[in-house]
Design a protein around this motif. Structure first.
Motif, short mmCIF file in Angstrom:
data_model
loop_
_atom_site.label_atom_id
_atom_site.label_comp_id
_atom_site.label_asym_id
_atom_site.label_seq_id
_atom_site.Cartn_x
_atom_site.Cartn_y
_atom_site.Cartn_z
N GLY A 224 9.29 -2.44 7.87
CA GLY A 224 8.92 -1.35 8.78
C GLY A 224 8.16 -0.50 8.16
O GLY A 224 8.06 0.74 8.69
N SER A 225 7.61 -0.57 6.78
CA SER A 225 6.72 0.56 6.11
C SER A 225 5.17 -0.30 5.72
O SER A 225 5.35 -1.54 5.70
N ASN A 226 4.49 0.61 5.50
CA ASN A 226 3.18 0.06 4.40
C ASN A 226 3.65 0.26 3.25
O ASN A 226 4.10 1.31 2.76
N PHE B 152 -7.48 -5.17 -18.70
CA PHE B 152 -8.08 -5.54 -17.49
C PHE B 152 -7.86 -4.41 -16.55
O PHE B 152 -7.07 -3.58 -16.68
N ALA B 153 -9.03 -4.36 -15.43
CA ALA B 153 -9.06 -3.59 -14.54
C ALA B 153 -7.78 -3.45 -13.68
O ALA B 153 -7.46 -4.69 -13.22
N GLU B 154 -7.17 -2.17 -13.55
CA GLU B 154 -5.99 -2.17 -12.60
C GLU B 154 -6.50 -2.54 -11.17
O GLU B 154 -7.49 -2.20 -10.83
N GLN B 155 -5.51 -3.18 -10.27
CA GLN B 155 -5.87 -3.49 -8.94
C GLN B 155 -4.80 -2.97 -7.81
O GLN B 155 -3.86 -3.08 -8.29
N THR B 156 -5.29 -2.45 -6.77
CA THR B 156 -4.30 -2.06 -5.86
C THR B 156 -4.64 -2.62 -4.49
O THR B 156 -5.87 -3.00 -4.00
N ARG B 157 -3.47 -3.18 -3.92
CA ARG B 157 -3.66 -3.81 -2.52
C ARG B 157 -2.66 -3.01 -1.81
O ARG B 157 -1.57 -2.68 -1.95
N THR B 158 -3.01 -2.85 -0.42
CA THR B 158 -2.08 -2.35 0.66
C THR B 158 -1.39 -3.63 1.49
O THR B 158 -1.92 -4.57 1.67
N ILE B 159 -0.08 -3.58 1.67
CA ILE B 159 0.66 -4.51 2.19
C ILE B 159 1.31 -3.98 3.61
O ILE B 159 1.95 -2.95 3.57
N ASP B 160 1.09 -4.58 4.69
CA ASP B 160 1.41 -4.11 6.00
C ASP B 160 2.91 -4.94 6.16
O ASP B 160 2.89 -6.27 6.61
N ALA B 161 4.01 -4.33 6.09
CA ALA B 161 5.29 -5.05 6.35
C ALA B 161 5.82 -4.31 7.66
O ALA B 161 7.13 -4.70 7.89
N LYS B 162 5.05 -3.87 8.53
CA LYS B 162 5.65 -3.21 9.93
C LYS B 162 5.56 -4.35 10.93
O LYS B 162 6.59 -4.56 11.70
N THR B 163 4.66 -5.27 11.18
CA THR B 163 4.41 -6.22 12.02
C THR B 163 4.18 -7.62 11.41
O THR B 163 4.09 -7.65 10.34
#
Length: 151
Positions: free
Chosen positions: A109-111, A121-132
């Motif tokens: 229900g959230s992102n 090592f370089a830090e990495q960020t990803r977005t996760i769509d847990a709504k649908t």
């Protein structure tokens, strides 16, 4: 009889007695309900606070994946932190296992935002769509060394 035999017999008797007492207490019948109370009386009033429900992980969203080095080798011990998009505080944290794999459960229900980092090592960020969609997402990360090299 000899003294060691008497000691063994007394210890055995004491052990049997303690077990029988404990067993007797565990097997006590419940106290009978008093039959003098009128049957038309309503049950005791419910407490004003609703009972707190225990959280179930049955509908959680599973984020899993693998982290590799820049040389395409599995990367153990990489730190993973997850937070809701827009929040500052990370609420979930994990590390990759010996094969560079991870799995983190988060409520649906959230992102979410996942940040992975490892020393050198370089830090990495990803977005996760847990709504649908389904209840699982697989990810693959390939870490890149920082400009200063490993250290």
């Amino acid at each position: 009889m000899h003294r060691p035999q008497w000691i063994a017999i007394l210890c055995t008797a004491a052990l049997v007695a303690s077990f029988s007492v404990a067993f007797g207490q565990a097997q006590e019948p419940a106290p009978p309900q008093s039959s003098t109370a009128p049957t038309s009386q309503a049950p005791a009033a419910a407490p004003s606070k609703p009972a707190k429900k225990k959280y179930s992980h049955a509908n959680d969203f599973l984020v899993r994946g693998t982290v590799f080095t820049d040389k395409a080798l599995s990367f153990p011990g990489v730190q993973l932190r997850v937070r809701r998009v827009g929040e500052k505080k990370f609420r979930w944290e994990s590390y990759t296992n010996s094969r560079g794999e991870f799995a983190v459960r988060v409520p649906q229900g959230s992102n979410y935002e996942m940040v992975i980092r490892a020393k050198g090592f370089a830090e990495q960020t990803r977005t996760i769509d847990a709504k649908t969609g389904g209840n699982e997402e697989s990810m693959v990360f390939r870490m890149q060394p920082t400009a200063g090299g490993k250290g």
